[in-house]
Enzyme design. Structure first.
Site, PDB file in Angstrom:
ATOM      1  N   ASP A 109       0.825  -1.222   0.000  1.00  0.00           N
ATOM      2  CA  ASP A 109       0.000   0.000   0.000  1.00  0.00           C
ATOM      3  C   ASP A 109       0.854   1.266   0.000  1.00  0.00           C
ATOM      4  O   ASP A 109       0.662   2.147  -0.830  1.00  0.00           O
ATOM      5  CB  ASP A 109      -0.905   0.052   1.245  1.00  0.00           C
ATOM      6  CG  ASP A 109      -2.090  -0.900   1.139  1.00  0.00           C
ATOM      7  OD1 ASP A 109      -2.420  -1.325   0.010  1.00  0.00           O
ATOM      8  OD2 ASP A 109      -2.673  -1.229   2.187  1.00  0.00           O
ATOM      9  N   ARG A 111      -0.088   4.590  16.834  1.00  0.00           N
ATOM     10  CA  ARG A 111      -0.503   5.579  15.834  1.00  0.00           C
ATOM     11  C   ARG A 111      -0.274   7.026  16.239  1.00  0.00           C
ATOM     12  O   ARG A 111       0.216   7.822  15.440  1.00  0.00           O
ATOM     13  CB  ARG A 111      -1.967   5.356  15.424  1.00  0.00           C
ATOM     14  CG  ARG A 111      -2.229   4.036  14.689  1.00  0.00           C
ATOM     15  CD  ARG A 111      -1.250   3.795  13.572  1.00  0.00           C
ATOM     16  NE  ARG A 111      -1.660   2.727  12.678  1.00  0.00           N
ATOM     17  CZ  ARG A 111      -0.925   1.678  12.347  1.00  0.00           C
ATOM     18  NH1 ARG A 111       0.278   1.529  12.877  1.00  0.00           N
ATOM     19  NH2 ARG A 111      -1.358   0.783  11.490  1.00  0.00           N
ATOM     20  N   ASP A 135      -7.372   3.380  12.577  1.00  0.00           N
ATOM     21  CA  ASP A 135      -6.067   4.025  12.471  1.00  0.00           C
ATOM     22  C   ASP A 135      -6.151   5.403  11.823  1.00  0.00           C
ATOM     23  O   ASP A 135      -5.440   6.320  12.206  1.00  0.00           O
ATOM     24  CB  ASP A 135      -5.096   3.108  11.720  1.00  0.00           C
ATOM     25  CG  ASP A 135      -4.747   1.876  12.551  1.00  0.00           C
ATOM     26  OD1 ASP A 135      -4.752   1.988  13.791  1.00  0.00           O
ATOM     27  OD2 ASP A 135      -4.489   0.814  11.965  1.00  0.00           O
ATOM     28  N   SER A 167      -4.506  -8.848   6.977  1.00  0.00           N
ATOM     29  CA  SER A 167      -3.938  -7.528   7.207  1.00  0.00           C
ATOM     30  C   SER A 167      -3.293  -7.537   8.586  1.00  0.00           C
ATOM     31  O   SER A 167      -3.934  -7.817   9.593  1.00  0.00           O
ATOM     32  CB  SER A 167      -5.046  -6.468   7.145  1.00  0.00           C
ATOM     33  OG  SER A 167      -4.605  -5.285   7.771  1.00  0.00           O
TER      34      SER A 167
HETATM   35  N1  ARG Z   1      -8.181  -3.550  15.779  1.00  0.00           N
HETATM   36  C1  ARG Z   1      -6.930  -3.067  16.255  1.00  0.00           C
HETATM   37  C2  ARG Z   1      -6.972  -1.587  16.495  1.00  0.00           C
HETATM   38  O1  ARG Z   1      -7.873  -0.945  16.023  1.00  0.00           O
HETATM   39  C3  ARG Z   1      -5.794  -3.448  15.339  1.00  0.00           C
HETATM   40  C4  ARG Z   1      -5.743  -2.696  14.055  1.00  0.00           C
HETATM   41  C5  ARG Z   1      -4.652  -3.191  13.173  1.00  0.00           C
HETATM   42  N2  ARG Z   1      -4.389  -2.247  12.116  1.00  0.00           N
HETATM   43  C6  ARG Z   1      -4.164  -2.598  10.876  1.00  0.00           C
HETATM   44  N3  ARG Z   1      -3.951  -1.624  10.050  1.00  0.00           N
HETATM   45  N4  ARG Z   1      -4.132  -3.826  10.450  1.00  0.00           N
HETATM   46  O2  ARG Z   1      -6.128  -1.047  17.144  1.00  0.00           O
END
Ligand code: ARG
Length: 421
Positions: A33, A114, A143, A194
């Site tokens: 990506d 993040r 995110d 992912s």
């Molecule tokens: N569900 C978790 C969170 O919101 C993990 C997210 C993982 N992020 C990703 N881009 N795969 O913190």
């Protein structure tokens, strides 16, 4: 693929209009990506790209290769920042003091990373005189909330672009775009999930995980040994805490980053820290994640145990409620919300007493506390004991019970007599 309508107003004030984008700091992971994005931003905006890759302790990455890959794709500069120390001390440490588990299951780690990525991107943007921060988040996840909110809070002068939210390319189109533009497409692209990871855990989403009827598939687990294949003998470890943070493993003092890594290793080999979690995202979606969080599982279990030992019953009743609120705010990416720092003041205060040692037995997926000790323990064996000649005055108990139950007894009597009419 969409092209930009220069006349269209952005959906939010912090988003960049195309003519405002000249130099972009791209949060770069080296994956498909953000690699496609690196080219796409140059093409679509005729802008320069500064690639920024941040080391938060994600185990697999080859940072030299990532740095070079960004340069090969035309970045005017490519930076790798080792933020493990800051991440552990400023982000993971408060989460430990708050026993943070979102909705009781997910120990936030992506959610903690993040805001730090956003902060570093803003710093680099200011140093390099960039106008825009770009990231690879989709429009469906948490995110984007965490990064956009942090950038808009910390650097109102900067703008944000999130190409994946707007480019409307599916996986296949992205791969085609990559091939067309000489972007190496590695075999890991075929991975059906992912992934996000850092030193506090690893998450897998998507693919067959989305089918709630399907048990966690074996190929998800890259960190934790499935419990049924873990060793047949239990392993015991001792964690020492000071000020609510782990400071030593089996008697050996270690810096936090290293300690977390070592605990993750022992936990992982014993099958500890698999969480199959149904989760409510900030944007309203309900999703399933599979987490591998060996260090968090062990450390949070030990921490909470020690906290219970040194806190009063009243504190022990309140703290989990505030812990849940802390986890919620962190999950939602409201890292700069004053309520979070208010809560941190409370957490820090309570954790001044969280000191001592906890021994855990790790065995086939379980981390069980078997011994605990603290100089601040509100525990007196001579009072608690079932043996004779205890210093606790049992003869005082009946009088206490009489008053303690007074209102409940009165209410019951009233209800009885009314129901009899
Ligand atoms: N569900 C978790 C969170 O919101 C993990 C997210 C993982 N992020 C990703 N881009 N795969 O913190």
């Amino acid at each position: 693929m969409t092209t930009h309508d220069p006349a269209a107003a952005p959906a939010a004030a912090y988003l960049a209009r195309p003519h405002e984008v000249h130099r972009v700091v791209l949060l770069y992971s080296g994956g498909l990506d953000t690699s496609v994005m690196l080219k796409w931003v140059q093409d679509q905006y005729d802008a320069e790209v500064v690639a920024l890759c941040v080391n938060l302790g994600q185990p697999e990455d080859d940072f030299d290769a990532i740095r070079q890959k960004a340069l090969d794709l035309g970045a005017v500069a490519s930076l790798v920042v080792d933020a493990r120390e800051e991440f552990a001390h400023q982000y993971v440490a408060p989460a430990i003091r708050a026993n943070a588990r979102y909705q009781g299951g997910y120990p936030p780690f992506t959610a903690l990373g993040r805001p730090l990525l956003a902060k570093l991107a803003c710093q680099v943007a200011h140093e390099r005189e960039a106008d825009t921060v770009a990231h690879g988040c989709t429009g469906k996840g948490n995110d984007q909330v965490r990064i956009d909110a942090a950038v808009a809070t910390l650097a109102p002068d900067l703008r944000v672009i999130a190409p994946v939210r707007e480019w409307e390319m599916g996986r296949d189109e992205e791969i085609a775009y990559a091939r067309e533009h000489g972007i190496p497409v590695s075999s890991t692209v075929e991975r059906p999930y992912s992934i996000d990871d850092n030193l506090w855990g690893r998450s897998s989403e998507g693919g067959v995980i989305e089918d709630l009827d399907v048990a966690p598939p074996e190929d998800v687990f890259q960190l934790v040994t499935p419990p049924e294949r873990a060793p047949d003998r239990p392993e015991e470890i001792e964690l020492a805490f000071r000020d609510g943070l782990p400071v030593a493993l089996d008697g050996q003092e270690l810096p936090l980053v290293e300690l977390i890594g070592r605990v993750a290793e022992v936990g992982a080999r014993n099958g500890v820290g698999i969480v199959d979690h149904l989760e409510d995202r900030v944007v309203g979606l309900k999703v399933r994640d599979i987490y591998e969080v060996p260090a968090a599982e062990v450390i949070l279990t030990a921490h909470r145990e020690l906290e219970k030992l040194v806190c009063t019953g009243r504190e022990n009743a309140l703290k989990p409620q505030l812990d849940a609120l802390w986890a919620q705010l962190a999950y939602e990416g409201l890292w700069y919300e004053p309520l979070l720092s208010d809560l941190n003041a409370f957490m820090d205060r309570v954790n001044e007493r969280v000191e001592g040692e906890v021994v855990l037995r790790l065995y086939k997926g379980n981390a069980t506390v078997i011994r605990r000790r603290s100089p601040n323990a509100i525990y007196d064996r001579s009072m608690a004991t079932f043996d004779a000649d205890a210093s606790f005055s049992q003869s005082s108990s009946p009088g206490f019970i009489e008053l303690f139950s007074l209102q409940s007894r009165m209410a019951h009597r009233v209800a009885e007599s009314r129901s009899r009419g």
